[in-house]
Design an enzyme around this catalytic site. Structure first.
Site, short mmCIF file in Angstrom:
data_model
loop_
_atom_site.label_atom_id
_atom_site.label_comp_id
_atom_site.label_asym_id
_atom_site.label_seq_id
_atom_site.Cartn_x
_atom_site.Cartn_y
_atom_site.Cartn_z
N HIS A 84 0.83 -1.22 0.00
CA HIS A 84 0.00 0.00 0.00
C HIS A 84 0.86 1.26 0.00
O HIS A 84 0.38 2.33 -0.36
CB HIS A 84 -1.05 -0.02 1.12
CG HIS A 84 -0.58 0.33 2.49
ND1 HIS A 84 -0.28 -0.61 3.45
CD2 HIS A 84 -0.35 1.53 3.08
CE1 HIS A 84 0.09 -0.01 4.57
NE2 HIS A 84 0.05 1.30 4.38
N ASP A 220 0.99 -7.66 2.36
CA ASP A 220 1.16 -6.24 2.06
C ASP A 220 2.64 -5.85 1.91
O ASP A 220 3.21 -5.19 2.77
CB ASP A 220 0.49 -5.43 3.19
CG ASP A 220 0.24 -3.99 2.80
OD1 ASP A 220 0.84 -3.53 1.81
OD2 ASP A 220 -0.54 -3.32 3.50
N SER A 641 3.91 2.23 8.51
CA SER A 641 3.72 1.24 7.47
C SER A 641 5.04 0.98 6.77
O SER A 641 5.73 1.91 6.37
CB SER A 641 2.71 1.72 6.43
OG SER A 641 1.44 1.40 6.87
N1 ARG Z 1 -4.71 0.51 7.45
C1 ARG Z 1 -3.40 0.51 6.89
C2 ARG Z 1 -2.83 1.92 6.99
O1 ARG Z 1 -3.33 2.73 7.69
C3 ARG Z 1 -3.39 -0.03 5.50
C4 ARG Z 1 -4.02 0.87 4.48
C5 ARG Z 1 -4.03 0.39 3.07
N2 ARG Z 1 -5.04 -0.60 2.79
C6 ARG Z 1 -6.33 -0.34 2.41
N3 ARG Z 1 -7.11 -1.34 2.29
N4 ARG Z 1 -6.81 0.85 2.19
O2 ARG Z 1 -2.22 2.51 6.17
N1 GLU Z 2 -1.17 1.38 7.62
C1 GLU Z 2 -0.57 2.44 8.34
C2 GLU Z 2 0.39 3.30 7.54
O1 GLU Z 2 0.26 3.51 6.39
C3 GLU Z 2 0.13 1.88 9.51
C4 GLU Z 2 -0.88 1.38 10.40
C5 GLU Z 2 -1.16 2.35 11.48
O2 GLU Z 2 -1.69 3.45 11.28
O3 GLU Z 2 -0.83 1.89 12.55
O4 GLU Z 2 1.28 3.90 8.03
#
Ligand code: ARG
Ligand code: GLU
Length: 706
Positions: A84, A220, A641
């Site tokens: 991502h 991921d 991330s």
């Molecule tokens: N929750 C994770 C973060 O905050 C992954 C985000 C990407 N994935 C998604 N399905 N939108 O970045």
């Molecule tokens: N998916 C998040 C990011 O892009 C990390 C997850 C979080 O926020 O802890 O940084």
């Protein structure tokens, strides 16, 4: 009685100075945490993590593209980060014919690796506490303006010194609301190429359905490579550049994790607000979040419908949709978590205790009370700002009108030809991923809600007039999306060809609407917000210092601000609700359980089904299956991330990529019972590279421990 005393004693012991595992620590002063880390199992020294005299693990970490973290895993500049995090780049190389989002991408040789315009990574060279120097000529009679001026002048001098005779970049950052200042010196590389990415059905497996949730099975990850000039120095893209030789890269451990194992996450968390006032938390979780969630639900529903109708639209909106959805879902978890944890009331109780303590201390006496007042004054303006961003600027055509206007202003010193070429580039980038029906339907939905929810006196008068003239938001949308030049690429290109000047867009409805909202925001909302926030920030400087004095035996860590941090904890399952316990590790079995060709988010590539059937898991097999993700108690945030997750010996065991749903409030309040970070198990990464992608040449480049 004895028992009571004993249990109080145990309670005191377990409460300790900081909540277990809470904290994002600055690498420079990690020494202070080493005893606690060793208690949890860590076997390295502070110098192994951070040193300026020798290569240390910090030299194997990059801030990736400004918003993520990545780690070096070979002596040829190979970086591992999240799928991502590289999503935008993977998408930008994709088309319906060559769909790397859908099919994945694997460069067979270095020549096949794909350059990415605009992507850069940076290493932290060093950090330094410069508080003394920044505030050296400060005295308490200075006004806040004088202090700010002093800070910016001293910072500029420090930055200048740090970047003299070298190619580094430097920044001085305020920590603890300006009670401390730190210098950060970086080395940035701009030639970063895409090496490999699994298909989205692995890299984004579970999609937005599983996002922010456990159990999780998302592969991921993506691979990039840093290129440098022949002297191993940063250089703009050139085909003559060569793979960068890092000072340090991670050794990978495939020994895996067991519950209780030590884990450390080393990366660049973006923003946390651990020390804010109860009224700030109340506004965020009870007002701001619910409204923003509502607005985004409307946009997401429309996007989903249109994306389901066409593969082309699906590609164009993949990245936009993921980012709209990501915060949307997090806000929901955050509000829920804060309510469950009773954070607002706990903050109120804390503030009462603080005020009692502050009673005889002039400096701190009315701080929390005044903060409360200020937040009450701020609320209507914060609300209008939320709506401005989420209901007005969120409209692509409106936002783009603003971008173009700003560019025209900036370009006014250029020749008309150069200016036109610049604007043409922007148009190209915009239309590549634009689909008018989505934008128009969203406009109707969210502008409608704007007109209902924002108090009438805060809405721009010309907008209200337009609305009554057209009768409804929907008729207004018909007018804008048929009459604006931006609604028709042909018209706008022809128009640009004919030579543009600043005034020429004045009559265009999209530009006009942008202008109406922008001017209203700039003249009626922003000045008040800025003024109140100035006082709030100033008070936080005092309140923060007060909190540190008040809880003098508590270990404080500064809020995240996109600077390099260390967080450590242990691999651990958790209890999300009554009668349920979540284990710490997910496996390939779970992917097969979820696999369903009829559900987009769960439709895995056929090759993964085949490999599963053949049980040919190679070296990556554990107990007849392959580990996929694990959870631990590390305190992470957005920006973490892609961060390396390392074991007690400093070996790479995973890549951080998310948090669990019940713990998403940890940016505001950390609950050791349910706050868990989610990491991709490195063995699944290697399994996918080896068995799914057939790219084992990349594994040969890496260094596996024993
Ligand atoms: N929750 C994770 C973060 O905050 C992954 C985000 C990407 N994935 C998604 N399905 N939108 O970045
Ligand atoms: N998916 C998040 C990011 O892009 C990390 C997850 C979080 O926020 O802890 O940084």
């Amino acid at each position: 009685m004895k028992r009571l005393i004993l249990s109080i004693f145990i309670l005191l012991l377990t409460l300790g100075p900081v909540n277990a595992d809470e904290g994002m620590w600055l690498p420079l002063i990690i020494k202070e945490r080493i005893p606690d880390m060793q208690k949890k199992g860590f076997r390295l020294t502070a110098e192994d993590l951070y040193s300026v005299n020798q290569a240390s693990l910090k030299d194997a970490i990059v801030h990736f593209g400004g918003g993520c973290t990545g780690e070096l895993i070979s002596d040829k500049g190979l970086i591992l980060t999240n799928h991502h995090c590289g999503f935008g780049q993977i998408q930008s190389h994709s088309s319906v014919e060559n769909d790397y989002l859908r099919d994945g991408f694997w460069a067979k040789t270095m020549e096949d690796e794909l350059p990415n315009r605009g992507l850069s990574v940076r290493f932290l060279i060093r950090m330094e506490d410069v508080t003394k120097e920044v505030l050296s000529s400060y005295n308490s009679n200075m006004s806040e303006e004088e202090r700010a001026k002093l800070v910016s002048e001293k910072s500029a001098a420090i930055i200048k010194r740090a970047t003299e005779n070298n190619h580094y970049q430097a920044r001085v950052e305020a920590l603890y609301y300006g009670n401390q200042y730190f210098l950060f010196v970086y080395e940035a590389f701009n030639d970063v190429r895409l090496v490999g990415a699994p298909p989205s059905s692995i890299g984004k497996f579970g999609g937005d359905t599983d996002n922010w949730m456990w159990p999780r099975h998302t592969g991921d990850f993506a691979l990039f490579r840093i290129y440098s000039d022949k002297d191993n120095k940063p250089a703009a893209y050139s085909k003559d550049n060569r793979p960068y030789v890092p000072k340090r890269f991670f050794t990978i451990s495939t020994n895996g994790v067991s519950e209780g194992d030590f884990t450390l996450v080393y990366g660049f968390p973006g923003r946390t607000q651990q020390y804010i006032h109860s009224d700030a938390v109340r506004y965020i979780t009870e007002k701001s979040n619910p409204h923003k969630i509502d607005l985004r639900t409307k946009r997401l529903d429309i996007q989903r419908e249109e994306m389901n109708k066409s593969q082309d639209v699906r590609i164009r909106y993949a990245s936009k949709n993921a980012s709209v959805s990501n915060a949307w879902k997090k806000w929901q978890g955050e509000s829920r978590g804060i309510e469950k944890l009773n954070t607002i009331n706990e903050k109120i109780e804390f503030e009462k205790g603080f005020n009692k303590w502050a009673d005889g201390r002039e400096e701190y006496k009315r701080v929390t009370e005044r903060l409360g007042e200020l937040y009450r004054n701020l609320e209507p303006y914060a609300f209008a700002t939320d709506y401005y961003n989420e209901a007005i600027i969120a409209n692509e055509i409106i936002r783009f009108a603003g971008t173009i206007s700003a560019a025209i202003k900036r370009n006014s010193k250029m020749t008309p030809q150069v200016s036109a070429a610049n604007i043409k580039n922007m148009l190209e980038a915009f239309y590549k991923d634009y689909y008018l029906p989505i934008d128009k339907r969203s406009f109707i939905a969210i502008v409608e809600q704007y007109s209902k929810s924002v108090p009438s006196h805060m809405q721009p008068a010309p907008f209200k007039e337009m609305l009554s003239q057209y009768g409804s938001v929907s008729s207004l949308a018909d007018y804008i999306f048929s009459e604006s030049l931006l609604a028709s690429p042909e018209k706008i290109y022809a128009y640009i060809e004919s030579g543009v000047d600043e005034s020429s867009f004045n009559n265009d409805p999209a530009f006009a609407l942008y202008d109406i909202f922008y001017s209203n925001h700039e003249s009626n909302v922003k000045p008040v917000t800025d003024e109140i926030n100035r006082e709030i920030n100033l008070l936080y400087r005092t309140y923060m210092r007060g909190q540190m004095e008040y809880r003098s035996n508590h270990s404080f860590y500064p809020d995240a601000n996109s600077t390099l941090r260390i967080t450590y904890g242990n691999v651990s399952g958790y209890k999300p609700s009554d009668a349920v316990y979540y284990k710490h590790l997910s496996t390939l079995e779970g992917i097969m359980e979820k696999d369903n060709p009829d559900i987009y988010d769960y439709n895995i590539p056929q090759i993964l089904r085949d490999v599963y059937k053949s049980k040919d898991f190679g070296k990556w097999e554990v107990n007849g299956t392959v580990p996929v993700c694990f959870i631990a108690t590390n305190h992470t945030s957005g920006g973490n991330s892609g961060s390396p997750v390392i074991n007690a010996d400093g070996h790479l065991i995973g890549i951080n990529f998310d948090r669990v749903w019940e713990g998403t409030m940890s940016d505001i309040a950390f609950d050791p019972d349910v706050c868990r970070n989610i990491s991709l198990d490195i063995r699944y990464v290697l399994f996918v590279i080896d068995k799914v992608a057939g790219a084992s040449h990349l594994i040969e480049e890496m260094k596996l421990a024993n």
